[in-house]
Design an enzyme around this catalytic site. Sequence first.
Site, PDB file in Angstrom:
ATOM      1  N   ASP A  31      60.728  31.953 -29.815  1.00  0.00           N
ATOM      2  CA  ASP A  31      60.985  33.371 -30.065  1.00  0.00           C
ATOM      3  C   ASP A  31      62.413  33.701 -29.633  1.00  0.00           C
ATOM      4  O   ASP A  31      62.868  33.308 -28.553  1.00  0.00           O
ATOM      5  CB  ASP A  31      59.976  34.240 -29.307  1.00  0.00           C
ATOM      6  N   ILE A  32      63.116  34.459 -30.465  1.00  0.00           N
ATOM      7  CA  ILE A  32      64.528  34.772 -30.208  1.00  0.00           C
ATOM      8  C   ILE A  32      64.690  35.768 -29.057  1.00  0.00           C
ATOM      9  O   ILE A  32      65.755  35.851 -28.460  1.00  0.00           O
ATOM     10  CB  ILE A  32      65.181  35.310 -31.505  1.00  0.00           C
ATOM     11  N   ASN A  87      49.551  39.861 -33.112  1.00  0.00           N
ATOM     12  CA  ASN A  87      49.715  41.295 -33.325  1.00  0.00           C
ATOM     13  C   ASN A  87      49.469  41.609 -34.793  1.00  0.00           C
ATOM     14  O   ASN A  87      49.971  40.909 -35.680  1.00  0.00           O
ATOM     15  CB  ASN A  87      51.128  41.733 -32.930  1.00  0.00           C
ATOM     16  N   GLY A  93      51.985  46.735 -32.917  1.00  0.00           N
ATOM     17  CA  GLY A  93      53.418  46.458 -32.849  1.00  0.00           C
ATOM     18  C   GLY A  93      53.852  45.271 -33.680  1.00  0.00           C
ATOM     19  O   GLY A  93      54.903  44.684 -33.396  1.00  0.00           O
ATOM     20  N   GLN A  94      53.083  44.913 -34.709  1.00  0.00           N
ATOM     21  CA  GLN A  94      53.533  43.809 -35.577  1.00  0.00           C
ATOM     22  C   GLN A  94      54.847  44.208 -36.240  1.00  0.00           C
ATOM     23  O   GLN A  94      54.916  45.233 -36.919  1.00  0.00           O
ATOM     24  CB  GLN A  94      52.480  43.481 -36.639  1.00  0.00           C
ATOM     25  N   SER A  95      55.883  43.405 -36.007  1.00  0.00           N
ATOM     26  CA  SER A  95      57.202  43.745 -36.544  1.00  0.00           C
ATOM     27  C   SER A  95      57.637  42.802 -37.656  1.00  0.00           C
ATOM     28  O   SER A  95      58.512  43.158 -38.456  1.00  0.00           O
ATOM     29  CB  SER A  95      58.250  43.741 -35.425  1.00  0.00           C
ATOM     30  N   HIS A 100      51.708  35.252 -37.608  1.00  0.00           N
ATOM     31  CA  HIS A 100      52.234  34.333 -36.587  1.00  0.00           C
ATOM     32  C   HIS A 100      51.421  34.462 -35.320  1.00  0.00           C
ATOM     33  O   HIS A 100      50.948  35.542 -34.971  1.00  0.00           O
ATOM     34  CB  HIS A 100      53.716  34.581 -36.318  1.00  0.00           C
ATOM     35  N   LEU A 101      51.303  33.344 -34.632  1.00  0.00           N
ATOM     36  CA  LEU A 101      50.596  33.267 -33.356  1.00  0.00           C
ATOM     37  C   LEU A 101      51.629  33.151 -32.248  1.00  0.00           C
ATOM     38  O   LEU A 101      52.445  32.220 -32.246  1.00  0.00           O
ATOM     39  CB  LEU A 101      49.691  32.021 -33.363  1.00  0.00           C
TER      40      LEU A 101
HETATM   41  P1  AMP Z   1      55.476  40.661 -33.762  1.00  0.00           P
HETATM   42  O1  AMP Z   1      56.022  41.859 -33.043  1.00  0.00           O
HETATM   43  O2  AMP Z   1      54.112  40.223 -33.291  1.00  0.00           O
HETATM   44  O3  AMP Z   1      55.557  40.837 -35.269  1.00  0.00           O
HETATM   45  O4  AMP Z   1      56.427  39.444 -33.367  1.00  0.00           O
HETATM   46  C1  AMP Z   1      57.602  39.136 -34.019  1.00  0.00           C
HETATM   47  C2  AMP Z   1      58.391  38.253 -33.080  1.00  0.00           C
HETATM   48  O5  AMP Z   1      59.417  37.616 -33.816  1.00  0.00           O
HETATM   49  C3  AMP Z   1      59.058  39.008 -31.925  1.00  0.00           C
HETATM   50  O6  AMP Z   1      58.594  38.496 -30.678  1.00  0.00           O
HETATM   51  C4  AMP Z   1      60.547  38.729 -32.149  1.00  0.00           C
HETATM   52  O7  AMP Z   1      61.263  38.549 -30.941  1.00  0.00           O
HETATM   53  C5  AMP Z   1      60.513  37.453 -32.977  1.00  0.00           C
HETATM   54  N1  AMP Z   1      61.672  37.235 -33.818  1.00  0.00           N
HETATM   55  C6  AMP Z   1      62.319  38.140 -34.580  1.00  0.00           C
HETATM   56  N2  AMP Z   1      63.343  37.559 -35.239  1.00  0.00           N
HETATM   57  C7  AMP Z   1      63.325  36.260 -34.884  1.00  0.00           C
HETATM   58  C8  AMP Z   1      64.152  35.130 -35.228  1.00  0.00           C
HETATM   59  N3  AMP Z   1      65.199  35.249 -36.084  1.00  0.00           N
HETATM   60  N4  AMP Z   1      63.868  33.941 -34.656  1.00  0.00           N
HETATM   61  C9  AMP Z   1      62.827  33.828 -33.795  1.00  0.00           C
HETATM   62  N5  AMP Z   1      62.026  34.833 -33.451  1.00  0.00           N
HETATM   63  C10 AMP Z   1      62.273  36.041 -33.973  1.00  0.00           C
END
Ligand code: AMP
Length: 114
Positions: A31-32, A87, A93-95, A100-101
Amino acid sequence: MPLDCLFCRIIAGEIPATIVYRDNELTAIRDINPAAPTHLLVLPNRHIDSISDAQARDQALLGALLLAGARLAQQAGLDGGYRLVINTGADAGQSVHHLHLHILGGRAMRWPPG
Ligand code: AMP
Ligand code: ZN
């Protein structure tokens, strides 16, 4: 593959990421913006918007996703425990709308989550 999907683009190699595991079905990345000392994401290589969009035909894939989560947590040395999180939707808070897990570990966590 949705052209605007960040995780599809990472899986396709169009956007850089630290890949820690890869097979025919799954890709795992760091995770970034880590929320714990160890924070990995396991992505199905095939786009699915969320767990709510998974179908009966995805049953084996979802099993593989969970097993990969446990195996990668063990390989990361998370002997004290870890959390696997999916999420789903706005309230959670799914972004990124590619299933993804999250694998989170390396610190004590509280319950209930925020
Ligand atoms: P969610 O909020 O469950 O949708 O998780 C999305 C995750 O993706 C968050 O923890 C972000 O920090 C992560 N994320 C977003 N952009 C990147 C990226 N370019 N590389 C790796 N992780 C990322
Ligand atoms: Zn995608």
